[in-house]
Write a protein that holds these residues in place. Structure first.
Motif, PDB file in Angstrom:
ATOM      1  N   TRP A   8      -1.517  29.462  47.803  1.00 26.89           N
ATOM      2  CA  TRP A   8      -1.223  29.637  49.219  1.00 26.89           C
ATOM      3  C   TRP A   8      -0.101  28.669  49.562  1.00 26.89           C
ATOM      4  O   TRP A   8       0.043  27.639  48.898  1.00 26.89           O
ATOM      5  CB  TRP A   8      -2.425  29.262  50.085  1.00 26.89           C
ATOM      6  CG  TRP A   8      -3.618  30.135  49.964  1.00 26.89           C
ATOM      7  CD1 TRP A   8      -4.695  29.925  49.156  1.00 26.89           C
ATOM      8  CD2 TRP A   8      -3.877  31.334  50.683  1.00 26.89           C
ATOM      9  NE1 TRP A   8      -5.602  30.934  49.333  1.00 26.89           N
ATOM     10  CE2 TRP A   8      -5.120  31.811  50.270  1.00 26.89           C
ATOM     11  CE3 TRP A   8      -3.163  32.050  51.647  1.00 26.89           C
ATOM     12  CZ2 TRP A   8      -5.689  32.968  50.766  1.00 26.89           C
ATOM     13  CZ3 TRP A   8      -3.721  33.204  52.147  1.00 26.89           C
ATOM     14  CH2 TRP A   8      -4.964  33.659  51.717  1.00 26.89           C
ATOM     15  N   ARG A  54       1.873  28.012  56.547  1.00 22.02           N
ATOM     16  CA  ARG A  54       1.789  29.463  56.447  1.00 22.02           C
ATOM     17  C   ARG A  54       2.995  30.200  57.041  1.00 22.02           C
ATOM     18  O   ARG A  54       3.159  31.390  56.819  1.00 22.02           O
ATOM     19  CB  ARG A  54       0.507  29.972  57.118  1.00 22.02           C
ATOM     20  CG  ARG A  54      -0.787  29.481  56.481  1.00 22.02           C
ATOM     21  CD  ARG A  54      -1.045  30.175  55.156  1.00 22.02           C
ATOM     22  NE  ARG A  54      -2.446  30.204  54.816  1.00 22.02           N
ATOM     23  CZ  ARG A  54      -3.046  29.334  54.021  1.00 22.02           C
ATOM     24  NH1 ARG A  54      -2.367  28.346  53.501  1.00 22.02           N
ATOM     25  NH2 ARG A  54      -4.326  29.437  53.759  1.00 22.02           N
ATOM     26  N   ASP A  56      -4.533  38.355  51.639  1.00 26.03           N
ATOM     27  CA  ASP A  56      -4.561  37.722  52.957  1.00 26.03           C
ATOM     28  C   ASP A  56      -5.801  36.838  53.092  1.00 26.03           C
ATOM     29  O   ASP A  56      -6.638  36.766  52.187  1.00 26.03           O
ATOM     30  CB  ASP A  56      -4.442  38.759  54.074  1.00 26.03           C
ATOM     31  CG  ASP A  56      -5.648  39.675  54.212  1.00 26.03           C
ATOM     32  OD1 ASP A  56      -6.769  39.355  53.726  1.00 26.03           O
ATOM     33  OD2 ASP A  56      -5.486  40.752  54.825  1.00 26.03           O
ATOM     34  N   GLU A  57      -5.924  36.167  54.218  1.00 23.52           N
ATOM     35  CA  GLU A  57      -7.031  35.225  54.409  1.00 23.52           C
ATOM     36  C   GLU A  57      -8.393  35.904  54.525  1.00 23.52           C
ATOM     37  O   GLU A  57      -9.418  35.241  54.376  1.00 23.52           O
ATOM     38  CB  GLU A  57      -6.747  34.330  55.608  1.00 23.52           C
ATOM     39  CG  GLU A  57      -5.582  33.402  55.323  1.00 23.52           C
ATOM     40  CD  GLU A  57      -5.329  32.375  56.410  1.00 23.52           C
ATOM     41  OE1 GLU A  57      -6.062  32.339  57.412  1.00 23.52           O
ATOM     42  OE2 GLU A  57      -4.382  31.590  56.242  1.00 23.52           O
ATOM     43  N   ARG A  62      -9.187  38.085  52.349  1.00 24.85           N
ATOM     44  CA  ARG A  62      -9.345  38.441  50.939  1.00 24.85           C
ATOM     45  C   ARG A  62      -8.992  39.901  50.641  1.00 24.85           C
ATOM     46  O   ARG A  62      -9.386  40.439  49.624  1.00 24.85           O
ATOM     47  CB  ARG A  62     -10.732  38.058  50.418  1.00 24.85           C
ATOM     48  CG  ARG A  62     -10.994  36.568  50.562  1.00 24.85           C
ATOM     49  CD  ARG A  62     -12.209  36.085  49.814  1.00 24.85           C
ATOM     50  NE  ARG A  62     -12.324  36.495  48.446  1.00 24.85           N
ATOM     51  CZ  ARG A  62     -11.634  35.989  47.413  1.00 24.85           C
ATOM     52  NH1 ARG A  62     -10.745  35.042  47.620  1.00 24.85           N
ATOM     53  NH2 ARG A  62     -11.835  36.422  46.189  1.00 24.85           N
ATOM     54  N   ARG A  64       1.816  33.793  54.869  1.00 24.68           N
ATOM     55  CA  ARG A  64       0.386  33.904  55.183  1.00 24.68           C
ATOM     56  C   ARG A  64      -0.416  34.538  54.050  1.00 24.68           C
ATOM     57  O   ARG A  64      -1.627  34.706  54.175  1.00 24.68           O
ATOM     58  CB  ARG A  64       0.199  34.718  56.455  1.00 24.68           C
ATOM     59  CG  ARG A  64       0.816  34.039  57.679  1.00 24.68           C
ATOM     60  CD  ARG A  64       0.780  34.933  58.881  1.00 24.68           C
ATOM     61  NE  ARG A  64       1.631  36.099  58.594  1.00 24.68           N
ATOM     62  CZ  ARG A  64       1.617  37.234  59.273  1.00 24.68           C
ATOM     63  NH1 ARG A  64       0.815  37.378  60.294  1.00 24.68           N
ATOM     64  NH2 ARG A  64       2.414  38.220  58.954  1.00 24.68           N
TER      65      ARG A  64
END
Length: 169
Positions: free
Chosen positions: A85, A89, A108-109, A111, A129
């Protein structure tokens, strides 16, 4: 002082170019089949070259480098970079494929993971991001060039502990 980027091979030459080598064993904990990883722990996985014309972490600066990711498998999983990561961001990255073929895996955050095909000449924008890693899906080394903000920061621990939601076999 400038360096030389060989656009045919993707290799960098000159002062202020740092080189690293990673073996399969260096990515212990990242592989789905750790027993298979231990069996080939000394095998070269990838090399990187990074040009540091300015100190890493300097706001407003851009760093330049390459990765040469070898072909191969650990168990059923294809050779890959460990992935990361960006700490900041809002800092993206550019990737330009020189040779070979592979996938750029993005997560992405939440998953949710997708991938983009890496082929000679393909150029990819990575939104800061998204966690990202590369996977060699071919039979020859995958070589790509990258440019990223020197102050983006790299977060590897979350990938080590949680992995990617997409495995490439």
């Amino acid at each position: 002082m400038p360096i030389f980027t060989d656009l045919a091979s993707g290799l960098l030459r000159g002062e202020q170019v740092a080189e690293t080598r990673r073996t399969v064993g260096d990515l212990a904990g990242y592989w789905a089949d750790e027993t298979a990883a231990q069996a080939c722990a000394d095998e070269l996985l990838y090399t990187t070259q990074t040009w540091f014309p300015i100190e890493d972490g300097t706001e407003g600066a851009v760093l330049w480098g390459n990765t040469t990711l070898m072909p191969g498998r650990v168990g059923e999983e294809r050779f890959m970079t460990r992935g990361h990561w960006h700490v900041k961001r809002d800092r993206g990255e550019l990737v330009v494929t020189v040779s070979g073929k592979g996938l750029l895996v993005l997560m992405d955050e939440d998953r949710n993971a997708t991938s983009e095909e890496l082929t000679p000449g393909s150029t990819h924008w990575i939104d800061g991001r998204y966690a990202h890693r590369t996977v060699n899906t071919g039979d020859e080394p995958l070589v790509f060039l990258c440019a990223w903000p020197a102050d983006c920061g790299h977060e590897y621990d979350a990938i080590l502990s949680d992995g990617f939601s997409m495995k490439v076999t």
